[in-house]
Structures are given as structure tokens and as C-alpha cells.
Design a protein around this motif. Structure first.
Motif, PDB file in Angstrom:
ATOM      1  N   ALA A  27      82.506  67.681  10.399  1.00  0.00           N
ATOM      2  CA  ALA A  27      82.337  68.579  11.553  1.00  0.00           C
ATOM      3  C   ALA A  27      83.219  69.817  11.414  1.00  0.00           C
ATOM      4  O   ALA A  27      82.814  70.924  11.764  1.00  0.00           O
ATOM      5  CB  ALA A  27      82.662  67.838  12.842  1.00  0.00           C
ATOM      6  N   PHE A  28      84.447  69.626  10.915  1.00  0.00           N
ATOM      7  CA  PHE A  28      85.372  70.763  10.840  1.00  0.00           C
ATOM      8  C   PHE A  28      85.431  71.367   9.438  1.00  0.00           C
ATOM      9  O   PHE A  28      86.131  72.358   9.222  1.00  0.00           O
ATOM     10  CB  PHE A  28      86.773  70.344  11.320  1.00  0.00           C
ATOM     11  N   VAL A  84      86.974  65.368  18.523  1.00  0.00           N
ATOM     12  CA  VAL A  84      85.625  65.284  19.082  1.00  0.00           C
ATOM     13  C   VAL A  84      84.636  65.827  18.049  1.00  0.00           C
ATOM     14  O   VAL A  84      84.755  66.969  17.604  1.00  0.00           O
ATOM     15  CB  VAL A  84      85.524  66.098  20.390  1.00  0.00           C
TER      16      VAL A  84
HETATM   17  C1  LIG Z   1      80.739  70.631  20.123  1.00  0.00           C
HETATM   18  C2  LIG Z   1      79.991  69.328  19.910  1.00  0.00           C
HETATM   19  C3  LIG Z   1      80.980  68.176  20.017  1.00  0.00           C
HETATM   20  C4  LIG Z   1      78.923  69.188  20.975  1.00  0.00           C
HETATM   21  O1  LIG Z   1      78.310  67.923  20.879  1.00  0.00           O
HETATM   22  P1  LIG Z   1      76.783  67.690  21.389  1.00  0.00           P
HETATM   23  O2  LIG Z   1      76.517  66.252  21.339  1.00  0.00           O
HETATM   24  O3  LIG Z   1      75.883  68.602  20.672  1.00  0.00           O
HETATM   25  O4  LIG Z   1      76.913  68.160  22.912  1.00  0.00           O
HETATM   26  P2  LIG Z   1      75.911  67.711  24.071  1.00  0.00           P
HETATM   27  O5  LIG Z   1      74.515  67.709  23.569  1.00  0.00           O
HETATM   28  O6  LIG Z   1      76.384  66.472  24.731  1.00  0.00           O
HETATM   29  O7  LIG Z   1      76.099  68.920  25.055  1.00  0.00           O
HETATM   30  C5  LIG Z   1      76.791  68.808  26.292  1.00  0.00           C
HETATM   31  C6  LIG Z   1      76.739  70.139  26.970  1.00  0.00           C
HETATM   32  O8  LIG Z   1      77.570  71.063  26.255  1.00  0.00           O
HETATM   33  C7  LIG Z   1      76.806  72.178  25.810  1.00  0.00           C
HETATM   34  N1  LIG Z   1      77.317  72.526  24.487  1.00  0.00           N
HETATM   35  C8  LIG Z   1      77.418  71.717  23.416  1.00  0.00           C
HETATM   36  N2  LIG Z   1      77.953  72.385  22.391  1.00  0.00           N
HETATM   37  C9  LIG Z   1      78.172  73.630  22.814  1.00  0.00           C
HETATM   38  C10 LIG Z   1      78.713  74.793  22.203  1.00  0.00           C
HETATM   39  N3  LIG Z   1      79.123  74.775  20.917  1.00  0.00           N
HETATM   40  N4  LIG Z   1      78.834  75.917  22.945  1.00  0.00           N
HETATM   41  C11 LIG Z   1      78.423  75.928  24.240  1.00  0.00           C
HETATM   42  N5  LIG Z   1      77.895  74.845  24.869  1.00  0.00           N
HETATM   43  C12 LIG Z   1      77.776  73.722  24.153  1.00  0.00           C
HETATM   44  C13 LIG Z   1      75.383  71.696  25.773  1.00  0.00           C
HETATM   45  O9  LIG Z   1      74.486  72.785  25.917  1.00  0.00           O
HETATM   46  C14 LIG Z   1      75.355  70.756  26.952  1.00  0.00           C
HETATM   47  O10 LIG Z   1      75.242  71.500  28.148  1.00  0.00           O
HETATM   48  P3  LIG Z   1      74.645  70.840  29.496  1.00  0.00           P
HETATM   49  O11 LIG Z   1      74.862  69.360  29.413  1.00  0.00           O
HETATM   50  O12 LIG Z   1      75.449  71.481  30.566  1.00  0.00           O
HETATM   51  O13 LIG Z   1      73.205  71.221  29.498  1.00  0.00           O
HETATM   52  C15 LIG Z   1      79.309  69.292  18.513  1.00  0.00           C
HETATM   53  O14 LIG Z   1      78.472  70.418  18.410  1.00  0.00           O
HETATM   54  C16 LIG Z   1      80.275  69.305  17.354  1.00  0.00           C
HETATM   55  O15 LIG Z   1      80.658  68.245  16.861  1.00  0.00           O
HETATM   56  N6  LIG Z   1      80.673  70.492  16.876  1.00  0.00           N
HETATM   57  C17 LIG Z   1      81.554  70.656  15.723  1.00  0.00           C
HETATM   58  C18 LIG Z   1      82.956  70.125  15.991  1.00  0.00           C
HETATM   59  C19 LIG Z   1      83.535  70.642  17.270  1.00  0.00           C
HETATM   60  O16 LIG Z   1      83.521  71.829  17.555  1.00  0.00           O
HETATM   61  N7  LIG Z   1      84.095  69.710  18.056  1.00  0.00           N
HETATM   62  C20 LIG Z   1      84.743  70.036  19.314  1.00  0.00           C
HETATM   63  C21 LIG Z   1      86.194  70.051  19.081  1.00  0.00           C
HETATM   64  S1  LIG Z   1      87.100  70.656  20.464  1.00  0.00           S
END
Ligand SMILES: CC(C)(COP(=O)(O)OP(=O)(O)OC[C@H]1O[C@@H](n2cnc3c(N)ncnc32)[C@H](O)[C@@H]1OP(=O)(O)O)[C@@H](O)C(=O)NCCC(=O)NCCS
Length: 396
Positions: A27-28, A84
Motif C-alpha cells: 500500500a505504501f 491502515v
Molecule cells: C485509503 C484507503 C485505506 C481507503 O480504503 P477503502 O476500502 O478504499 O475505503 P472505503 O471504500 O471504505 O471508503 C470509505 C469512504 O472513504 C472515502 N475514501 C476512501 N479513500 C479515499 C481517498 N483516498 N480520498 C478521499 N476519500 C476516500 C470513500 O469514498 C468512502 O466515502 P463514503 O463512505 O463517505 O462514501 C485505501 O485506499 C488504501 O489502502 N490506500 C493506500 C494506503 C493509505 O493511504 N492508507 C491510509 C493511511 S492513513
């Protein structure tokens, strides 16, 4: 959003560690240094983490660990969330929301007043009631042109000390500093071990850490090939220590730019003949807070101005908001749910953002995210402002 239909959310187990690690590293886009996992899983015990599984494969993870966070004039137990990650093919199917729903239900059941995180992106966590409660600026100062005012303190007392030799003093100074600095957390041994292990992947291409030590402050810094010096951490207990350490850093011949994270109230520009030499090159949030227990959080901190009002707080994520009577006298608050008509209203994310004094209430009012008569907004802003800027103590 439709949650992933086949996902099973469950507590993580030791047997999941390799898959969790791969998920986070992917992821990172960076591999952990061999020394990191042991300390990370001490801070965020695996048996507190949640994972999501699809077809027997681990596709999402979120870990949590206990913290103590300083608030203005006090300290509060908190829970930190980290690591996460959702696998790219399973993203935007509600897995983060599912993990967060379960974890925050658990925090509420445990009676934890504050939840904390640092955000990879600014647009994700507001919907979960988190506000950016601390922020900092990155500054660049070309030390060759930094001239201190004749009136600037020049107390001396700084020595070049090896990092291992400086460690006990650094830990003592940090612990004194964090007790008076909103946002700063108690730093467990495993967090110190991570800091001093100084994993190569987190060095931005720079070299080893060096230390300057003063009886009331320290600077940990490294050199980069472009003749810049990156100040990784500078913590001071007194204005003298701050001036002395910056003079020592500016005295580093054979280097040009000093690059440092600072708060908005850092006095460095005012020590110099030409304050413009301190260039702000970036501004960003650091600590995000979700207030889990509004009366507990608002009564735990101290205030510099009286206030008597009723605040309505909206929490679409957990429906834990409501109207609260807030009465502040001589720095001490009473806060309880009320049926009285609110004078001010805001989202829980906005309350988190103003809680440590990092943002003025009027800015959220101008953005339409904090509603109330202008005089009430001003009174709220006066009460929530604090004597020193909030700082994230250590990253997680
Ligand atoms: C960020 C991350 C954890 C989101 O996981 P995901 O399972 O896709 O998220 P969900 O589908 O449960 O989305 C939940 C909500 O957040 C929003 N969301 C998810 N990622 C988002 C992003 N990067 N930017 C803005 N909104 C985002 C979704 O649109 C959704 O909105 P809603 O429920 O209000 O309609 C995932 O994209 C990821 O692993 N990214 C790379 C690593 C990372 O950045 N981790 C976070 C560390 S702080």
C-alpha cells in the motif's frame, strides 16, 4: 457504498503478520527495515488489529494502540490508529468503513475519549469525525545568509554529542516537553527504538543522524548530498535552548539550506536580521483527532477565556453528537448534554480541528462549517486558543 459482499472482518492473529506486512508494504510502496516490525507491533499489538479477508486472502488491515496525548493544561488517554491499508483491487468497496465502524464501536465501548491518527491523504478522515488538530510548516533557511540580531539571545551551552550518548538526555527533554505541548504524546520505548533505529527507507536519501545537545533542548539532524541539512527533530524547553540550538545549526559550515518542521509560533524569524530568510516551503496537517467523548475531552483541557454556551455537534459516522452545555470559568470547563437550544453548531471534525487551538473558529465559520452569531464564534475562538501551538510528538 456497497460493502464488499464476500468480505469477512475479524481480529488479526500472529499467523497473519506476514500477510499484514505485505499489505502495508504494498500500500505504501516501501519495505520495512528489518528492525521496524518488532517495534511497530509492540506499539500496535496484533491482537488489537482488525483484518478483512476475501476468499481466504487478507485484503485490509487497521491496527490500534494506546497513547497518552497532551491537551492544553492536561493529558488524556487516547487510541492511535495506524497501518491502515486496503489492497488496491478491493478498494472503494467499503472495507475501510467496515474496519473503522467496528474499531470505533470498540473504542466507544472501552470509554476512550480521543482517537488519533496521521493521514496519508487529507480527504479521507473528516467523514469519520476526525479533524486536523495540529499542523506544521516546513522551512528552509540558507545558513550562509542567516545573521542573528545583535539583541538575539546567545546563551551557548550546545555540544556535539553522539546520538547514543545523547539518548538519555533526549528522552528526558522530550518527556518534559511533551507534557506541556498539546498534541504531543508520551513516547514508549518501542517508539524511541524506532526513532533511533532510523530506518534507511525513512531518511529521504540522507545520511546518519547527528545530535546537538543543550541542557534544555536537542536537535537530531542529517546531511543530504545537496549540502542541505534536514532537522528531523528539534525540541526545546526554553527560548534560550531554541536560540542556542539554531545558532549551532547555522554554524554548520560546508552546508547550505537547513530544512526543518516548525510550528506557526516558532520564534526563529524574529531572531534574525532578515526574517525573510526563513522561507516556508510547505504547510501540512500532522495529528488528526476524533473526539470520542465530548464532555470528557472538553473538561480535560484548560482554557484562557471564560465562555458559557450551548454547542450542537453533528457526528454522521457514529451518531455520537448532540447538544452540549459548555461553561468555562477561570480556565476550567463543565460540559454535559443538554436539551437547551444551541447557539453554535459544527461537525465533530470541526470540533476536533479546533480542540487543541490549532485553527481559529472564525475560519470554519467563514467556510460555513461552524454556525453561530459572530460574537459567539469570537467567544469560542478566544476560549479555545492556547498559549502554544499543538505539535505531533512522534509520527505513527
Ligand atoms: C485509503 C484507503 C485505506 C481507503 O480504503 P477503502 O476500502 O478504499 O475505503 P472505503 O471504500 O471504505 O471508503 C470509505 C469512504 O472513504 C472515502 N475514501 C476512501 N479513500 C479515499 C481517498 N483516498 N480520498 C478521499 N476519500 C476516500 C470513500 O469514498 C468512502 O466515502 P463514503 O463512505 O463517505 O462514501 C485505501 O485506499 C488504501 O489502502 N490506500 C493506500 C494506503 C493509505 O493511504 N492508507 C491510509 C493511511 S492513513
Amino acid at each position: 457504498m456497497t460493502p464488499h459482499p464476500a468480505a469477512r472482518i475479524r481480529p488479526a492473529e500472529k499467523a497473519d503478520l506476514a500477510a499484514i506486512r505485505l499489505l502495508i508494504e504494498t500500500a505504501f510502496g516501501t519495505r520495512y527495515d528489518p528492525v521496524e516490525p518488532e517495534h511497530i507491533w509492540t506499539l500496535f499489538p496484533v491482537d488489537r488489529a482488525l483484518v478483512a479477508e476475501v476468499d481466504g486472502r487478507l485484503v485490509a488491515h487497521s491496527q490500534t494502540g494506546p497513547m497518552t496525548v497532551t491537551v492544553p493544561g492536561g493529558q488524556l488517554p487516547a487510541i492511535g490508529i495506524s497501518g491502515v491499508a486496503v489492497a488496491a483491487p478491493q478498494r472503494r468497496r467499503g472495507l475501510l468503513r467496515a474496519l473503522y465502524s467496528e474499531q470505533h464501536r470498540q473504542f466507544a465501548a472501552e470509554g476512550i475519549p480521543l482517537a488519533a491518527l496521521t493521514a496519508s491523504e487529507g480527504g479521507i478522515y473528516g467523514r469519520f469525525g476526525y479533524g486536523a488538530a495540529a499542523r506544521e510548516h516546513r522551512i528552509r533557511l540558507d545558513r550562509r545568509f542567516a545573521r542573528f540580531l545583535p539583541t538575539a539571545p546567545d546563551p551557548g551551552g550546545v555540544y556535539q554529542v553522539s546520538v547514543p550518548e545523547a539518548e538519555p538526555e533526549i528522552r528526558r527533554i522530550y518527556d518534559t516537553w511533551r507534557r506541556v505541548t498539546p498534541g504531543a504524546q508520551e513516547r514508549p520505548d518501542a517508539a524511541w527504538a524506532l526513532a533511533f533505529a532510523d530506518a534507511p527507507r525513512l531518511r529521504n536519501g540522507g545520511g546518519d543522524l547527528f545530535a546537538f545537545l543543550h541542557p534544555d533542548g536537542y536537535a537530531l539532524y542529517r546531511h543530504h548530498d545537496d549540502q542541505s541539512i534536514e532537522i528531523k527533530e528539534l525540541r526545546t524547553l526554553t527560548a534560550d535552548a531554541h536560540a542556542a540550538l539554531w545558532r549551532a545549526l547555522c554554524g554548520r559550515d560546508l552546508s547550505h539550506d537547513l530544512v526543518a518542521p516548525v510550528t506557526g509560533d516558532d520564534p526563529l524569524p524574529y531572531l534574525l536580521v532578515d526574517p525573510r530568510q526563513v522561507r516556508t516551503v510547505a504547510g501540512y496537517d500532522t495529528l488528526w483527532l476524533r473526539i470520542m467523548d465530548i464532555p470528557a475531552a472538553l473538561t480535560a483541557r484548560r482554557y484562557d477565556a471564560d465562555l458559557e454556551t450551548v454547542v450542537a455537534v453533528d457526528d454522521p459516522f457514529l451518531d455520537a453528537g448532540g447538544a452540549f452545555a459548555l461553561r468555562i470559568r477561570d480556565g476550567v470547563a463543565e460540559c454535559a448534554p443538554t436539551a437547551a437550544e444551541p447557539e453554535l453548531s459544527m461537525g465533530l471534525d470541526v470540533l476536533g480541528a479546533i480542540y487543541l487551538g490549532a485553527h481559529p473558529a472564525r475560519a470554519f465559520a467563514a467556510a460555513g462549517r461552524l454556525r453561530g452569531a459572530p460574537e459567539r464564534v469570537r467567544a469560542l475562538e478566544r476560549a479555545f486558543a492556547w498559549r502554544r501551538d499543538a505539535v505531533l510528538g512522534w509520527g505513527f
